[in-house]
Design a protein around this motif. Structure first.
Motif, short mmCIF file in Angstrom:
data_model
loop_
_atom_site.label_atom_id
_atom_site.label_comp_id
_atom_site.label_asym_id
_atom_site.label_seq_id
_atom_site.Cartn_x
_atom_site.Cartn_y
_atom_site.Cartn_z
N LEU A 1 0.84 -1.21 0.00
CA LEU A 1 0.00 0.00 0.00
C LEU A 1 0.87 1.25 0.00
O LEU A 1 0.52 2.27 -0.60
N HIS A 2 2.02 1.14 0.66
CA HIS A 2 2.94 2.28 0.66
C HIS A 2 3.49 2.58 -0.72
O HIS A 2 3.85 3.72 -1.03
N ALA A 3 3.59 1.53 -1.52
CA ALA A 3 4.17 1.72 -2.85
C ALA A 3 3.29 2.62 -3.72
O ALA A 3 3.74 3.15 -4.72
N ALA B 1 0.35 11.32 4.13
CA ALA B 1 -0.34 10.62 5.21
C ALA B 1 0.28 9.26 5.54
O ALA B 1 -0.09 8.63 6.52
N TYR B 2 1.23 8.84 4.72
CA TYR B 2 1.67 7.46 4.85
C TYR B 2 2.28 7.08 6.21
O TYR B 2 2.08 5.96 6.69
N PRO B 3 2.89 8.02 6.94
CA PRO B 3 3.31 7.63 8.29
C PRO B 3 2.15 7.18 9.19
O PRO B 3 2.35 6.41 10.13
N LEU C 1 -0.47 5.44 8.02
CA LEU C 1 -0.66 4.04 7.62
C LEU C 1 0.39 3.17 8.31
O LEU C 1 0.09 2.08 8.81
N GLN C 2 1.60 3.67 8.38
CA GLN C 2 2.65 2.92 9.06
C GLN C 2 2.31 2.74 10.55
O GLN C 2 2.54 1.67 11.12
N ALA C 3 1.74 3.77 11.15
CA ALA C 3 1.30 3.64 12.55
C ALA C 3 0.23 2.56 12.66
O ALA C 3 0.25 1.72 13.58
N ALA C 4 -0.70 2.54 11.70
CA ALA C 4 -1.74 1.50 11.71
C ALA C 4 -1.11 0.12 11.58
O ALA C 4 -1.50 -0.82 12.28
N ASP C 5 -0.11 -0.01 10.70
CA ASP C 5 0.58 -1.30 10.51
C ASP C 5 1.10 -1.83 11.85
O ASP C 5 1.09 -3.04 12.12
N ILE C 6 1.58 -0.92 12.65
CA ILE C 6 2.23 -1.30 13.91
C ILE C 6 1.18 -1.52 15.01
O ILE C 6 1.19 -2.54 15.71
N ASP D 1 16.30 6.03 9.67
CA ASP D 1 15.41 6.92 8.89
C ASP D 1 13.93 6.72 9.21
O ASP D 1 13.11 7.55 8.84
N GLN D 2 13.59 5.61 9.87
CA GLN D 2 12.19 5.34 10.18
C GLN D 2 11.84 5.61 11.63
O GLN D 2 10.70 5.41 12.06
N LYS D 3 12.83 6.05 12.40
CA LYS D 3 12.61 6.24 13.84
C LYS D 3 11.51 7.26 14.10
O LYS D 3 10.65 7.07 14.97
N1 TRP Z 1 8.12 2.89 5.98
C1 TRP Z 1 9.00 1.76 6.04
C2 TRP Z 1 10.14 1.99 5.04
O1 TRP Z 1 10.01 2.79 4.14
C3 TRP Z 1 8.31 0.48 5.73
C4 TRP Z 1 7.19 0.22 6.68
C5 TRP Z 1 5.88 0.29 6.41
C6 TRP Z 1 7.30 -0.17 8.05
N2 TRP Z 1 5.13 -0.02 7.52
C7 TRP Z 1 5.97 -0.30 8.52
C8 TRP Z 1 8.37 -0.41 8.92
C9 TRP Z 1 5.70 -0.66 9.83
C10 TRP Z 1 8.09 -0.78 10.21
C11 TRP Z 1 6.77 -0.91 10.68
O2 TRP Z 1 11.16 1.36 5.16
#
Ligand code: TRP
Length: 335
Positions: free
Chosen positions: A41-43, A124-126, A128-133, A146-148
């Motif tokens: 989805l991030h892509a 907004a993608y960060p 979505l990343q929060a949702a992933d976690i 870089d993702q911290k």
């Molecule tokens: N954003 C991360 C990257 O670009 C990939 C990623 C997406 C991610 N969702 C995540 C990493 C959830 C850790 C947890 O590398």
């Protein structure tokens, strides 16, 4: 301890991805319950080529399995296959504040001068990343430096949601940088730039699919300096190429940089480089062989991903239901 991490399905993996991220994931499989996903989805946040995306997800899944991510130990899936990611992202977009996202340095870097022309998704993608976690109530999120900031955003979102709706649904996650020898691998042509798929020179990186001969050639031609190898890692400061090669050698051989330097102290790179090439080939050639075999059987890759998605969906279901209920969305079929 529950570990969640994702990787963008960019296509071919290189040594930087392997040493910087994937081998850490492999090691964590025996220590925690792990969920690893292809962040497809991030892509979509940047220009998409649908055919390429489809191929990249499979290729990346194959590369992860070839590198040691074991679908019997870890839950491996594509995040588009678990609808709860996108569903929770929407809810959390309404928790996150514009000001928080405006501070994300990665958006600034990726959108460059063209902020008005960037997709809303890229901004907004960060979230979505929060949702992933948060969907999996992950305790540890192995990511690069870089993702911290994104993991810290996930913490802030978790805390605000829990406070706003007076519950303890979300577990504020910890970014998990380092952890073993997570190496920051730099370009073989320029020790101050990260090894990257987007570098126009293929000589700058070692791809997972490079043959033994190509690996040896790339190391032979890797940029160095004329000074001898020091015994003390501190003396590598200001010598980015030498530092990079020593770091790669340590990560590949499982030694410390000190141990590697001790073996070559006083010598030039003439002795060091062939030994490094041998160590790399020993690590990469079995991975390459497994990857080539897996590519022959896309149905098997898809089956692993489907099984992983089913397991992930099961873990996600109670969280998305509770989040919907908490905000009052009780008409949803999954609430
Ligand atoms: N954003 C991360 C990257 O670009 C990939 C990623 C997406 C991610 N969702 C995540 C990493 C959830 C850790 C947890 O590398």
């Amino acid at each position: 301890m529950r570990v969640v991490s994702g990787i963008q399905p960019t296509g071919d993996l290189h040594l930087g991805n392997l040493l910087g991220a994937i081998l850490r994931w492999v090691r964590m499989q025996d220590e925690a319950e792990c969920l690893f996903f292809l962040a497809d989805l991030h892509a979509l946040t940047v220009d998409v080529d649908p055919t390429q995306l489809r191929a990249n997800v499979r290729e990346m899944a194959a590369a992860l399995i070839a590198s040691g991510i074991d679908p019997a130990k870890s839950i491996l899936f594509a995040h588009s296959a678990v609808p709860a990611h996108a569903e929770l992202a929407w809810v959390l977009e309404c928790t996150a504040r514009m000001g928080w996202l405006n501070r994300m340095t990665q958006f600034k870097d990726k959108s460059g001068k063209n902020k008005e022309g960037a997709s809303v998704g890229l901004f907004a993608y960060p979230v979505l990343q929060a949702a992933d976690i948060l969907l999996y109530r992950a305790t540890h999120v192995p990511v690069g430096e870089d993702q911290k900031q994104h993991v810290e955003l996930a913490r802030d979102i978790a805390v605000k949601f829990n406070t706003d709706f007076d519950n303890e649904l979300f577990v504020p996650p910890e970014p998990f940088i380092g952890g073993g020898s997570a190496a920051r691998v730099m370009s073989l042509r320029d020790g101050s730039a990260k090894m990257s798929k987007s570098d126009p020179s293929d000589m700058s990186r070692i791809n997972l699919t490079d043959s033994d001969d190509v690996i040896a050639q790339k190391i032979r031609k890797a940029k160095t300096d004329p000074k001898p190898i020091p015994g003390d890692p501190a003396l590598l400061d200001g010598r980015p190429e030498a530092k990079n090669l020593a770091g790669i050698f340590a990560a590949v051989s499982g030694e410390s940089v000190e141990q590697v330097l001790a073996r070559f102290e006083g010598q030039g790179f003439g002795a060091f480089k062939p030994a490094l090439a041998d160590a790399l080939i020993a690590m990469l050639s079995p991975i390459r062989a497994r990857l080539i075999a897996l590519r022959e059987d896309p149905a098997a890759i898809d089956a692993h991903l489907a099984a992983g998605a089913a397991q992930a969906a099961k873990l996600a279901a109670p969280t998305i239901a509770a989040a919907y209920r908490a905000v009052g969305l009780t008409h949803a079929s999954n609430a």
